[in-house]
Design a protein around this motif. Structure first.
Motif, PDB file in Angstrom:
ATOM      1  N   ARG A  24       0.817  -1.387   0.064  1.00  0.00           N
ATOM      2  CA  ARG A  24      -0.062  -0.062   0.053  1.00  0.00           C
ATOM      3  C   ARG A  24       0.980   1.392   0.030  1.00  0.00           C
ATOM      4  O   ARG A  24       0.427   2.352   0.484  1.00  0.00           O
ATOM      5  N   GLU A  25       1.927   1.090  -0.590  1.00  0.00           N
ATOM      6  CA  GLU A  25       2.983   2.251  -0.404  1.00  0.00           C
ATOM      7  C   GLU A  25       2.576   3.595  -0.935  1.00  0.00           C
ATOM      8  O   GLU A  25       3.025   4.481  -0.629  1.00  0.00           O
ATOM      9  N   HIS A  26       1.652   3.544  -2.164  1.00  0.00           N
ATOM     10  CA  HIS A  26       1.179   4.586  -2.823  1.00  0.00           C
ATOM     11  C   HIS A  26       0.104   5.289  -2.179  1.00  0.00           C
ATOM     12  O   HIS A  26      -0.232   6.545  -2.331  1.00  0.00           O
ATOM     13  N   ASN A  27      -0.156   4.770  -0.807  1.00  0.00           N
ATOM     14  CA  ASN A  27      -1.082   5.595   0.080  1.00  0.00           C
ATOM     15  C   ASN A  27      -0.531   6.607   0.846  1.00  0.00           C
ATOM     16  O   ASN A  27      -1.248   7.429   1.377  1.00  0.00           O
ATOM     17  N   TYR A  28       1.068   6.413   1.269  1.00  0.00           N
ATOM     18  CA  TYR A  28       1.657   6.908   2.152  1.00  0.00           C
ATOM     19  C   TYR A  28       2.466   7.963   1.598  1.00  0.00           C
ATOM     20  O   TYR A  28       2.991   7.973   0.463  1.00  0.00           O
TER      21      TYR A  28
END
Length: 299
Positions: free
Chosen positions: A60-64
């Motif tokens: 989920r790195e694109h959320n942070y």
């Protein structure tokens, strides 16, 4: 032999002579730099849980908000429709006089050491993966608004809070421990403050909690125990929970037989806990073995 002046006729060797022999054997005396703590960090359950946490965030790195891997890192903004502010709860202990200033080292190897000595200041804070970080804190104006809605924020309830934040500190030995009640109070404060952080509007909030399973205090430490039978031990018993919340207690002193009243020591305690230990093991290894048992875990 080494040019040292002998002051007696006995066969007892001097400290200076022993030091010279140790150097001859390749053992050198140097400054005591940083060494890793090891108790429990590589337990199978800890490693498995750590992998799950890492995989969750990588997926989920694109959320942070993230940082570039450069000499002068810059913030990378989230690309998802709903950006996430990641807040990491961290507890750190700072000790004075914990280890000696120098140590004897064989070759390039450095022994592990354990926590447990010296006066301690314990800090419980919140790190933020956002350009407003690194620690969570409100501005004076934001905090003033928060206090108008939640006047109880001005009451620290016996915990030392940093200005405009939920970062707390206690001096172990003088104040209480960060137990369940204290930590829940700290998180209640954090959630009230988050409401007024202007830069976090239109964001989801995720909090990664240190020791989230429990925050129960152990009234004893692995360092309270010695290896052999009859050595000093001020802990009368150890206790722990097993599956189905069954409570178990083990006496740390013999209640009968030839050693009645004497401390059992780590070897005997380890065997009674069902661990694979023996009296030939070194103290550090015994402590590592015992630390893997639920009786010595705080999480």
């Amino acid at each position: 032999l080494y040019g040292l002046k002998k002051t007696g006729t006995g066969l007892i060797r001097s400290v200076e002579s022993l030091r010279l022999d140790m150097r001859k054997w390749g053992i050198h005396y140097e400054a005591n730099g940083s060494r890793p703590y090891f108790i429990g960090h590589e337990r199978e359950d800890v490693v498995e849980h750590r992998k799950k946490v890492i995989d969750y965030f990588l997926a989920r790195e694109h959320n942070y908000y993230r940082l570039t891997d450069d000499d002068e890192p810059e913030w990378i903004k989230p690309t998802s429709k709903t950006p996430v502010i990641l807040i990491t709860h961290d507890e750190s202990s700072f000790r004075s006089g914990e280890i000696s200033s120098k140590r004897w080292i064989v070759g390039d190897t450095a022994p592990f050491h354990m926590k447990g000595r010296g006066k301690t200041l314990m800090i419980s804070d919140f790190l933020v993966a956002h350009s407003s970080g690194p620690f969570f804190r409100l501005s004076d104006q934001e905090y003033s608004k928060a206090c108008k809605k939640y006047p109880e924020l001005e009451d620290n309830e016996g915990v030392h809070y940093e200005k405009n934040s939920a970062t707390a500190s206690i001096a172990i030995g003088n104040d209480s421990y960060f137990d369940n009640e204290t930590v829940l109070s700290q998180f209640t404060r954090l959630l009230k403050l988050l409401e007024f952080k202007t830069e976090y509007k239109q964001h989801d909030i995720e909090i990664l909690v240190d020791n989230a399973t429990t925050h129960s205090k152990k009234e004893y430490s692995i360092t309270d125990f010695s290896k052999k039978i009859g050595t000093k031990c001020e802990v009368s018993s150890i206790d722990w929970l097993v599956e189905n919340d069954q409570f178990h207690t083990l006496n740390c002193h013999f209640t009968g037989g030839e050693h009645k009243g004497k401390a059992k020591g780590m070897v005997v305690i380890g065997k009674e806990l069902g661990l694979d230990v023996n009296d030939k093991m070194k103290v550090d290894l015994l402590r590592e073995k015992l630390a893997s048992h639920a009786a010595f875990k705080t999480v």
